[in-house]
Design a protein around this motif. Sequence first.
Motif, PDB file in Angstrom:
ATOM      1  N   ASN A 176       0.346  -1.342  -0.099  1.00 15.88           N
ATOM      2  CA  ASN A 176      -0.140  -0.018  -0.377  1.00 15.88           C
ATOM      3  C   ASN A 176       1.184   1.432  -0.106  1.00 15.88           C
ATOM      4  OD1 ASN A 176      -1.185   1.975   0.810  1.00 15.88           O
ATOM      5  ND2 ASN A 176      -3.239   0.949   2.009  1.00 15.88           N
ATOM      6  N   ARG A 177       1.000   2.009  -0.566  1.00 16.71           N
ATOM      7  CA  ARG A 177       1.899   2.806  -1.492  1.00 16.71           C
ATOM      8  C   ARG A 177       1.610   4.212  -0.270  1.00 16.71           C
ATOM      9  NH1 ARG A 177       6.924   4.442  -4.179  1.00 16.71           N
ATOM     10  NH2 ARG A 177       7.053   6.784  -4.401  1.00 16.71           N
ATOM     11  N   GLY A 178       0.365   4.172  -0.878  1.00 20.45           N
ATOM     12  CA  GLY A 178      -0.024   5.399   0.281  1.00 20.45           C
ATOM     13  C   GLY A 178       0.301   5.692   1.555  1.00 20.45           C
ATOM     14  N   ALA A 179       0.516   4.504   2.431  1.00 21.96           N
ATOM     15  CA  ALA A 179       0.418   4.196   3.778  1.00 21.96           C
ATOM     16  C   ALA A 179       1.606   3.670   3.754  1.00 21.96           C
ATOM     17  CB  ALA A 179      -0.567   2.951   4.255  1.00 21.96           C
ATOM     18  N   ARG A 180       2.307   3.696   2.955  1.00 19.25           N
ATOM     19  CA  ARG A 180       3.927   2.758   3.037  1.00 19.25           C
ATOM     20  C   ARG A 180       4.061   1.976   3.779  1.00 19.25           C
ATOM     21  NH1 ARG A 180       3.815   6.348  -0.561  1.00 19.25           N
ATOM     22  NH2 ARG A 180       6.240   7.774  -0.898  1.00 19.25           N
ATOM     23  N   ARG A 181       2.714   0.951   3.413  1.00 15.73           N
ATOM     24  CA  ARG A 181       3.269  -0.665   4.560  1.00 15.73           C
ATOM     25  C   ARG A 181       3.364  -1.546   3.115  1.00 15.73           C
ATOM     26  NH1 ARG A 181       1.011  -1.086   9.056  1.00 15.73           N
ATOM     27  NH2 ARG A 181      -0.863   0.981   9.540  1.00 15.73           N
ATOM     28  N   TYR A 182       4.508  -2.123   3.324  1.00 14.41           N
ATOM     29  CA  TYR A 182       4.992  -2.991   2.019  1.00 14.41           C
ATOM     30  C   TYR A 182       5.298  -4.713   2.697  1.00 14.41           C
ATOM     31  CZ  TYR A 182       5.842   0.690  -0.663  1.00 14.41           C
ATOM     32  OH  TYR A 182       5.553   2.460  -1.664  1.00 14.41           O
ATOM     33  N   TRP A 183       4.872  -5.660   2.256  1.00 15.47           N
ATOM     34  CA  TRP A 183       5.448  -6.708   2.847  1.00 15.47           C
ATOM     35  C   TRP A 183       5.550  -7.276   1.248  1.00 15.47           C
ATOM     36  CZ3 TRP A 183       6.612  -9.016   7.122  1.00 15.47           C
ATOM     37  CH2 TRP A 183       6.589 -10.051   7.369  1.00 15.47           C
ATOM     38  N   ARG A 184       6.714  -7.586   0.778  1.00 16.41           N
ATOM     39  CA  ARG A 184       6.968  -8.163   0.142  1.00 16.41           C
ATOM     40  C   ARG A 184       8.428  -9.346   0.057  1.00 16.41           C
ATOM     41  NH1 ARG A 184       6.273  -2.788  -4.188  1.00 16.41           N
ATOM     42  NH2 ARG A 184       8.221  -2.136  -2.549  1.00 16.41           N
ATOM     43  N   ILE A 185       7.942 -10.248  -0.767  1.00 14.93           N
ATOM     44  CA  ILE A 185       9.842 -10.991  -0.301  1.00 14.93           C
ATOM     45  C   ILE A 185       9.220 -12.456  -1.849  1.00 14.93           C
ATOM     46  CG2 ILE A 185       8.216 -12.334   1.571  1.00 14.93           C
ATOM     47  CD1 ILE A 185      10.886 -12.965   2.828  1.00 14.93           C
ATOM     48  N   TYR A 186      10.106 -12.663  -2.218  1.00 10.84           N
ATOM     49  CA  TYR A 186      10.051 -14.648  -2.751  1.00 10.84           C
ATOM     50  C   TYR A 186      11.699 -14.594  -3.038  1.00 10.84           C
ATOM     51  CZ  TYR A 186      12.118 -11.000  -6.855  1.00 10.84           C
ATOM     52  OH  TYR A 186      12.796 -10.234  -7.456  1.00 10.84           O
ATOM     53  N   GLY A 187      11.546 -16.257  -3.150  1.00 11.33           N
ATOM     54  CA  GLY A 187      12.883 -16.559  -2.893  1.00 11.33           C
ATOM     55  C   GLY A 187      12.852 -17.659  -2.371  1.00 11.33           C
ATOM     56  N   GLY A 188      13.645 -19.277  -2.549  1.00 12.38           N
ATOM     57  CA  GLY A 188      13.538 -20.554  -2.626  1.00 12.38           C
ATOM     58  C   GLY A 188      14.881 -20.892  -1.908  1.00 12.38           C
TER      59      GLY A 188
END
Length: 379
Positions: free
Chosen positions: A240-252
């Motif tokens: 949520n860019r406006g609220a600056r809430r990021y939960w972004r992750i990827y990998g393995g």
Amino acid sequence: MMVSTMILCINSAIAQERNIDSIFSCKVYFQKSSSLLDKDYSDNRSHLDSIASALSGKLRDRVVSIEICGSASPEGTVEYNLDIAHKRAEAVADALGTLPVNPHIYVGLPDEGSSESWSRLRNASVNICYKAEPNYGNKLDEICRSDSSDTLSPLTTSVPHSTNDTKPIDNTVADVNTPIEEDFRLSENRHAANGFRFPKIILGTNLLYDLAITPNIGVGVCFHDKFTIYADWMHAWWSNRGARRYWRIYGGDVELRMQLGHGRGDNPFSGHYLGLYGSMVTYDFQFGRSHTGVIADKYNYAVGVSYGYSLPIARRLNLDFGIGIGYMWGRYMKQHLMDEHDVLMSVHKRSWFGPTRVEVGLSWLIGPDNINGGKGGHR
């Protein structure tokens, strides 16, 4: 006569039609509640060598049919005993490798008998039929004699008697006039001449990632009934860019596991294991406009050793626990919101030795015969 000793290659009519000259018979034994073939158990090593000799050289070209009959001691439910007997037959077929003909796999549950003889009922018997050589003629009348324990066909490989058993190993030429027992047949033609079998597979998910709203999936393939190659991947992209809430992750991860034992079951995926793993991950975390964000703009890597335990909780379901300890390296950046702009504050190198992964997960067993043994005690 026990059912297992009645499982024979063919009946007399088929033998005459195929011009069968001799039959080789030998048993391989298993420990209690196990379908793992231990070459050092009982006389298995010498018996397996004898079976290999019976399938080599000129004899190999003369093989007409191969039958493998699994057996079990009478403790427990019929369903469990049928299952483990079938797995024992499959284990012997696996050990024999590529065969000249498709083996027929059977299961025979013997009469209960005395408890002293139960250890000898946990076996898989191999019966090999040979066709007669053109210049040898049909020797059915000569070799097909009941209870001919001291008289073997010249073309039949002898197996030594066990010195530790209360009863001798069945190493005689079978009487082809005994009919085939088919009541307990579960499968046949499972191993083609090219040796292909559907592998045992697990499909898993880490519940800790799921609780963190990070979808993930893993796939493992078992080989040699002791080793597993396991790979998993996770991917979450909530923002949520406006609220600056990021939960972004990827990998393995990619992991090689070695089973130390099968715990409460005899499935190759259950019990304790040790592993070696490598992983990579990238991420972007921030929890509000007043909070500092942490970003790994490139992959961070880790390698290490793992330990885990897989607990069977259903016929095709395990509950998994695991931890990995190793070395992680890479870089990450910190940023903060200033005047509606994300401003880079600092760049850091990551160098960490310690726990790098943890798992509480579920795994589903996929594939023919890839099931956990039934409840009700060890057999």
